[in-house]
Design a protein around this motif. Sequence first.
Motif, PDB file in Angstrom:
ATOM      1  N   MET A 123     -25.072 -33.457 -15.205  1.00  0.00           N
ATOM      2  CA  MET A 123     -26.147 -33.926 -14.335  1.00  0.00           C
ATOM      3  C   MET A 123     -25.590 -34.583 -13.073  1.00  0.00           C
ATOM      4  SD  MET A 123     -29.028 -33.114 -15.770  1.00  0.00           S
ATOM      5  CE  MET A 123     -28.204 -31.606 -16.305  1.00  0.00           C
ATOM      6  N   ILE A 124     -24.484 -35.301 -13.198  1.00  0.00           N
ATOM      7  CA  ILE A 124     -23.916 -36.002 -12.046  1.00  0.00           C
ATOM      8  C   ILE A 124     -23.236 -35.022 -11.092  1.00  0.00           C
ATOM      9  CG2 ILE A 124     -22.126 -37.667 -11.384  1.00  0.00           C
ATOM     10  CD1 ILE A 124     -22.913 -39.253 -13.866  1.00  0.00           C
ATOM     11  N   VAL A 125     -22.578 -33.993 -11.624  1.00  0.00           N
ATOM     12  CA  VAL A 125     -21.968 -32.981 -10.751  1.00  0.00           C
ATOM     13  C   VAL A 125     -23.047 -32.237  -9.971  1.00  0.00           C
ATOM     14  CG1 VAL A 125     -20.702 -30.798 -10.769  1.00  0.00           C
ATOM     15  CG2 VAL A 125     -19.862 -32.714 -12.102  1.00  0.00           C
ATOM     16  N   TYR A 126     -24.147 -31.889 -10.644  1.00  0.00           N
ATOM     17  CA  TYR A 126     -25.261 -31.243  -9.949  1.00  0.00           C
ATOM     18  C   TYR A 126     -25.890 -32.183  -8.918  1.00  0.00           C
ATOM     19  CZ  TYR A 126     -29.597 -28.612  -9.311  1.00  0.00           C
ATOM     20  OH  TYR A 126     -30.644 -27.922  -8.774  1.00  0.00           O
ATOM     21  N   TYR A 127     -25.991 -33.454  -9.269  1.00  0.00           N
ATOM     22  CA  TYR A 127     -26.520 -34.481  -8.368  1.00  0.00           C
ATOM     23  C   TYR A 127     -25.609 -34.668  -7.155  1.00  0.00           C
ATOM     24  CZ  TYR A 127     -27.747 -39.376  -7.177  1.00  0.00           C
ATOM     25  OH  TYR A 127     -28.091 -40.538  -6.541  1.00  0.00           O
ATOM     26  N   SER A 128     -24.288 -34.556  -7.369  1.00  0.00           N
ATOM     27  CA  SER A 128     -23.329 -34.780  -6.287  1.00  0.00           C
ATOM     28  C   SER A 128     -23.383 -33.687  -5.234  1.00  0.00           C
ATOM     29  CB  SER A 128     -21.909 -34.875  -6.848  1.00  0.00           C
ATOM     30  OG  SER A 128     -21.803 -35.904  -7.792  1.00  0.00           O
ATOM     31  N   SER A 129     -23.829 -32.485  -5.605  1.00  0.00           N
ATOM     32  CA  SER A 129     -23.889 -31.403  -4.624  1.00  0.00           C
ATOM     33  C   SER A 129     -24.842 -31.730  -3.485  1.00  0.00           C
ATOM     34  CB  SER A 129     -24.320 -30.113  -5.316  1.00  0.00           C
ATOM     35  OG  SER A 129     -25.624 -30.247  -5.854  1.00  0.00           O
ATOM     36  N   ASP A 130     -25.864 -32.538  -3.746  1.00  0.00           N
ATOM     37  CA  ASP A 130     -26.790 -32.965  -2.698  1.00  0.00           C
ATOM     38  C   ASP A 130     -26.395 -34.317  -2.114  1.00  0.00           C
ATOM     39  OD1 ASP A 130     -28.880 -33.073  -0.985  1.00  0.00           O
ATOM     40  OD2 ASP A 130     -30.468 -33.153  -2.490  1.00  0.00           O
ATOM     41  N   TYR A 131     -25.948 -35.237  -2.969  1.00  0.00           N
ATOM     42  CA  TYR A 131     -25.584 -36.570  -2.494  1.00  0.00           C
ATOM     43  C   TYR A 131     -24.384 -36.514  -1.549  1.00  0.00           C
ATOM     44  CZ  TYR A 131     -24.724 -41.592  -2.646  1.00  0.00           C
ATOM     45  OH  TYR A 131     -24.548 -42.914  -2.293  1.00  0.00           O
TER      46      TYR A 131
END
Length: 572
Positions: free
Chosen positions: A73-81
């Motif tokens: 979830m955090i890796v997917y979140y990092s793609s936008d952040y």
Amino acid sequence: MLYCFSLCNVLSIYLLFSSFIMFFLGILFMFNDFVFFIEYEFFMINGVQLLMTLLFDWMSLIFVGFVFFISSMIVYYSSDYMFGDMCIDRFIILLLMFIFSMMFMILSPNLISILLGWDGLGLVSYCLVIYYQNVSSFNAGMITALSNRVGDSLLLMSIAWMFSYGSWNYFMYIDFFSFNFDVKLISLLIVIAAMTSSAQIPFSPWLLSAMAAPTPVSSLVHSSTLVTAGVYLLIRFNPLYVNSVLSTFLLFISLITMFMSGFCANFEFDLSKIIALSTLSQLGLMMSILSFGYIYLAYFHLLTHALFKALLFMCSGVLIHMFKDCQDIRFIGNLFFQMPLTCLCFIVASLSLCGMPFLSGFYSKDLILELYSLSYINIISYFLYYFSTGLTVSYSFRLIYYLMISDFSFCSYHCVLDENWCMLKGIVMMTIFSIFGGCLMSWFLFPTPYLVVLPFYLSMMTIFVCLFGGWVGWIINNIHFLYKYFMYVSIHYFFGNIWFMPYLTIKLPLFPLIYGSKLNIIGDYGWFELLGGQGLYQWLKMNSIFNQSIQNSSFNLFFILFSFWIIILMFF
């Protein structure tokens, strides 16, 4: 940039499937009581083996599954952040190194391989804390690295002490040498090493300094990786220190840490630091329950805490992202009508942190407090325990008040919306698991329910303390003259800097380091060089040159010496 976005998607999907596989394998191992121990010998020299060992049981597999799920979830979140970052591929690689170092530490039953995973966590965390390359990030990274190096040195000392047992596998001596002095010393070293990783007093300041890292890193560190490594280590080594003086010492330290972090969070205005102090409070809660020997309950709270703490940091990252990197909660307000989805997820995570019934934090936290009421403990420890729980509700309600109820104090022309859909998808997924994860894990981990028999006033103590803590938090934020009084007498400054521990951490070692540097210049770089290695080198060099000159002109020198000898004989 599209390449990095697809890389994040592929890695998140891979980690998500790996998490489901690990989780279901852990459930299978739990129900069938399987334990797989894999050992590979690289070589042996004079009876000393270099081994690679892995331990697969239900506890390690379920924890690895949770680490992989939160990481996906955090890796997917990092793609936008981290979308505007030119080095996002380096950031994702560092995250993966961090994840696999934690996985290596979880699956290791050997102190050598645990140390390798521990060092991997420390090194990669330093690289992630200094990711934003400025002076404050460099200082924070140095404090983080040096604090965790204390734990490394203690683990190295325990490894050296275990050398006489012929093996570094902790489960091979855990029952046979329980009353041995050597194992008691090893237990002390390991407990203090776990305290450094889990940021217990006096090692707490590095946890707030690590907030200099990007928010996805903070979400990963505070939920399931670096700070939980010490708790997981104590879960594995629990038979060594339970029912001993070490357990009393651990209980005292954890209670003081809970009280300090909960009280200081009510005087903090930085959004990330408030959530970091809540992590410190929950780590103290886990350590305290470990001191009583309830390892499965501490493990249960470790898993549920990982879910809602990752969600809290992900929601705070969205807020920081939308407010142009502003983290002061006094400038953020009235967000419920502007970012309703993010605020709803944030409220779910905060209520789960408080122990709201039927959310994930309730199933572990309520059981911990009831078992604490059932234990033999003095009244001071009992008061500190429940007072710290009330402070958790107090700063959570204070944070909700500032973010969603108070006035909007940012730029009047600034528009705030729920528009980062890539981040919101990961947040919604974490919210679902934060709601239902606690009850699911309680069914799996405790198929036979705990029977806790308490009087009515003790069984209602948890609800009363939570309600009282929420009311106190509301009062503190509305009685402004009381708040100003705290500011004028500098109590706010004292509690806002976690009892001045960052200053003590920096100032106390400063003078020994200065005098050590002077002694190093005078001794190691001065007289020791002149009389030691460099002096010996110069003396040998001079003699070698003289010897070489003799060998190059041996006949002339012989003739000169012979003539000088003849002249002397003629005079005498």
